[in-house]
Motif scaffolding. Structure first.
Motif, mmCIF file in Angstrom:
data_model
loop_
_atom_site.group_PDB
_atom_site.id
_atom_site.type_symbol
_atom_site.label_atom_id
_atom_site.label_comp_id
_atom_site.label_asym_id
_atom_site.label_seq_id
_atom_site.Cartn_x
_atom_site.Cartn_y
_atom_site.Cartn_z
ATOM 1 N N VAL A 1 0.864 -1.295 0.161
ATOM 2 C CA VAL A 1 0.236 -0.178 -0.094
ATOM 3 C C VAL A 1 0.944 1.192 -0.080
ATOM 4 O O VAL A 1 1.836 1.174 0.873
ATOM 5 N N ASN A 2 0.559 2.121 -1.087
ATOM 6 C CA ASN A 2 1.378 3.359 -1.028
ATOM 7 C C ASN A 2 0.324 4.499 -0.436
ATOM 8 O O ASN A 2 -0.528 4.634 -1.276
ATOM 9 N N TYR A 3 0.654 4.926 0.227
ATOM 10 C CA TYR A 3 -0.380 5.928 1.296
ATOM 11 C C TYR A 3 0.282 7.244 1.354
ATOM 12 O O TYR A 3 1.214 7.352 1.995
ATOM 13 N N VAL A 4 -0.665 8.452 0.904
ATOM 14 C CA VAL A 4 -0.268 9.663 1.469
ATOM 15 C C VAL A 4 -1.612 10.286 2.299
ATOM 16 O O VAL A 4 -2.699 10.040 1.845
ATOM 17 N N PRO A 5 -1.362 10.548 3.652
ATOM 18 C CA PRO A 5 -2.059 11.052 4.629
ATOM 19 C C PRO A 5 -3.273 11.931 3.830
ATOM 20 O O PRO A 5 -2.932 12.790 2.899
ATOM 21 N N GLY A 6 -4.424 11.717 4.225
ATOM 22 C CA GLY A 6 -5.690 12.666 3.863
ATOM 23 C C GLY A 6 -7.081 11.967 3.708
ATOM 24 O O GLY A 6 -7.869 12.424 3.275
ATOM 25 N N GLY A 7 -6.856 10.589 3.976
ATOM 26 C CA GLY A 7 -8.178 9.850 3.863
ATOM 27 C C GLY A 7 -7.601 8.413 4.685
ATOM 28 O O GLY A 7 -6.746 8.481 5.353
ATOM 29 N N ALA A 8 -8.559 7.598 3.943
ATOM 30 C CA ALA A 8 -8.084 6.240 4.697
ATOM 31 C C ALA A 8 -7.842 5.186 3.411
ATOM 32 O O ALA A 8 -8.427 5.359 2.293
ATOM 33 N N ALA A 9 -7.101 4.151 3.650
ATOM 34 C CA ALA A 9 -6.697 3.336 2.647
ATOM 35 C C ALA A 9 -6.315 2.065 3.108
ATOM 36 O O ALA A 9 -5.617 1.948 4.307
ATOM 37 N N GLY A 10 -6.838 0.843 2.755
ATOM 38 C CA GLY A 10 -6.596 -0.353 3.044
ATOM 39 C C GLY A 10 -7.360 -1.684 2.464
ATOM 40 O O GLY A 10 -7.501 -1.290 1.517
ATOM 41 N N VAL A 11 -7.584 -2.736 3.010
ATOM 42 C CA VAL A 11 -8.021 -3.767 2.587
ATOM 43 C C VAL A 11 -9.449 -4.117 3.217
ATOM 44 O O VAL A 11 -9.583 -3.979 4.420
ATOM 45 N N SER B 1 -10.428 6.242 0.626
ATOM 46 C CA SER B 1 -10.974 7.641 0.489
ATOM 47 C C SER B 1 -9.974 8.588 0.227
ATOM 48 O O SER B 1 -9.940 9.837 0.333
ATOM 49 N N ALA B 2 -8.686 7.983 0.158
ATOM 50 C CA ALA B 2 -7.502 8.819 -0.384
ATOM 51 C C ALA B 2 -7.155 8.629 -1.951
ATOM 52 O O ALA B 2 -6.764 7.553 -2.178
ATOM 53 N N ALA B 3 -6.989 9.670 -2.479
ATOM 54 C CA ALA B 3 -6.985 9.495 -3.893
ATOM 55 C C ALA B 3 -5.707 9.400 -4.216
ATOM 56 O O ALA B 3 -5.313 8.989 -5.243
ATOM 57 N N SER B 4 -4.517 9.451 -3.435
ATOM 58 C CA SER B 4 -3.281 9.286 -3.685
ATOM 59 C C SER B 4 -2.599 7.981 -3.311
ATOM 60 O O SER B 4 -1.738 7.436 -3.973
ATOM 61 N N ALA B 5 -3.862 7.170 -2.891
ATOM 62 C CA ALA B 5 -3.123 5.692 -2.338
ATOM 63 C C ALA B 5 -3.075 4.747 -3.750
ATOM 64 O O ALA B 5 -3.843 5.053 -4.632
ATOM 65 N N MET B 6 -2.325 3.873 -3.582
ATOM 66 C CA MET B 6 -1.944 2.951 -4.627
ATOM 67 C C MET B 6 -1.648 1.616 -4.048
ATOM 68 O O MET B 6 -1.180 1.521 -3.020
ATOM 69 N N TRP B 7 -2.182 0.449 -4.782
ATOM 70 C CA TRP B 7 -1.873 -1.104 -4.272
ATOM 71 C C TRP B 7 -1.225 -1.709 -5.286
ATOM 72 O O TRP B 7 -1.511 -1.320 -6.636
ATOM 73 N N ASP B 8 -0.320 -2.620 -4.895
ATOM 74 C CA ASP B 8 0.598 -3.709 -5.954
ATOM 75 C C ASP B 8 0.673 -5.067 -4.995
ATOM 76 O O ASP B 8 0.531 -4.850 -3.777
ATOM 77 N N ASN B 9 0.778 -6.065 -5.865
ATOM 78 C CA ASN B 9 1.108 -7.161 -5.479
ATOM 79 C C ASN B 9 0.101 -7.585 -4.261
ATOM 80 O O ASN B 9 0.461 -8.015 -3.225
ATOM 81 N N PHE B 10 -1.024 -7.749 -4.777
ATOM 82 C CA PHE B 10 -2.321 -8.182 -3.916
ATOM 83 C C PHE B 10 -2.213 -9.741 -4.254
ATOM 84 O O PHE B 10 -2.500 -10.395 -5.107
ATOM 85 N N VAL B 11 -1.852 -10.198 -2.821
ATOM 86 C CA VAL B 11 -1.937 -11.793 -2.804
ATOM 87 C C VAL B 11 -2.877 -12.152 -1.417
ATOM 88 O O VAL B 11 -2.632 -11.727 -0.363
#
Length: 210
Positions: A88-98, A195-205
């Motif tokens: 998870v690449n996260y930039v504060p300003g919202g929530a990001a997760g699984v 809810s964080a537009a800057s979040a990105m995900w990779d390698n979802f296993v």
């Protein structure tokens, strides 16, 4: 005489102990494909993603949401006891997760989120009623003191027990009530929410939780 005694001793057969079984990979996606809408896009394991809003895309070989809250992407894992890892690449300003044990992304699900304020929260959503099951902050999770940037988030749910790791550090454990565990036992979808537009995900296993 010694030779006779030696020959009379029973021979011993040593049976090697088999290694523990490897968990089955249920879902795997590295998003290494052309940029475009994630909805209907297929993971390496063959399942198709479903998004709640069309703004969740593949961009630069990563899953990337658009602007706005409640952007969910879900995929079928086939069972409710799962072990999920994702970058998870996260930039504060919202929530990001699984999210996991998902029946429907907007009404019935469990989820773990990195949030503004250097905090992690485990949410329970049943029948559209949301509640915080438990949380952890930067005092209990060292890597969350520098939350901005890329982190490896791992969530394991088996039976009633949910465990969460960030960057290899176990930071949260929660035991569901028997009622919650029974109610979600047949919820077999997993995915992401932000809810964080800057979040990105990779390698979802996703693997089975042994």
């Amino acid at each position: 005489m010694a030779a006779v005694l030696k020959s009379a001793l029973p021979s011993l057969t040593v049976t090697p102990i088999p290694p523990p079984p490897e968990p089955q990979v249920l879902v795997s996606d590295d998003f290494n494909r052309p940029d475009g809408d994630l909805n209907g896009s297929v993971a390496q394991t063959g399942q198709a993603w479903t998004v709640s809003q069309a703004a969740v895309t593949v961009a630069g070989n990563k899953m990337t949401p658009g602007t706005g809250s409640g952007r969910t992407a879900i995929i079928e894992a086939g069972q409710s006891d799962v072990d999920i890892t994702v970058d998870v690449n996260y930039v504060p300003g919202g929530a990001a997760g699984v999210i996991f044990r998902v029946l429907a992304p907007t009404t019935d699900r469990w989820g773990i989120f990195l949030q503004s304020g250097l905090e992690m929260r485990l949410y329970r959503l049943v029948g559209s009623a949301s509640s915080i099951a438990t949380s952890a902050n930067s005092t209990t999770v060292p890597s969350m003191s520098t939350l901005t940037g890329s982190h490896v988030l791992r969530v394991r749910v088996k039976g009633q027990v949910i465990k969460v790791w960030v960057d290899g550090i176990e930071c949260l454990t929660h035991t569901m009530s028997p009622e919650d565990a029974a109610a979600s036992a047949a919820w077999t979808k997993v995915g992401t929410l932000t809810s964080a537009a800057s979040a990105m995900w990779d390698n979802f296993v996703v693997k089975e939780a042994l």
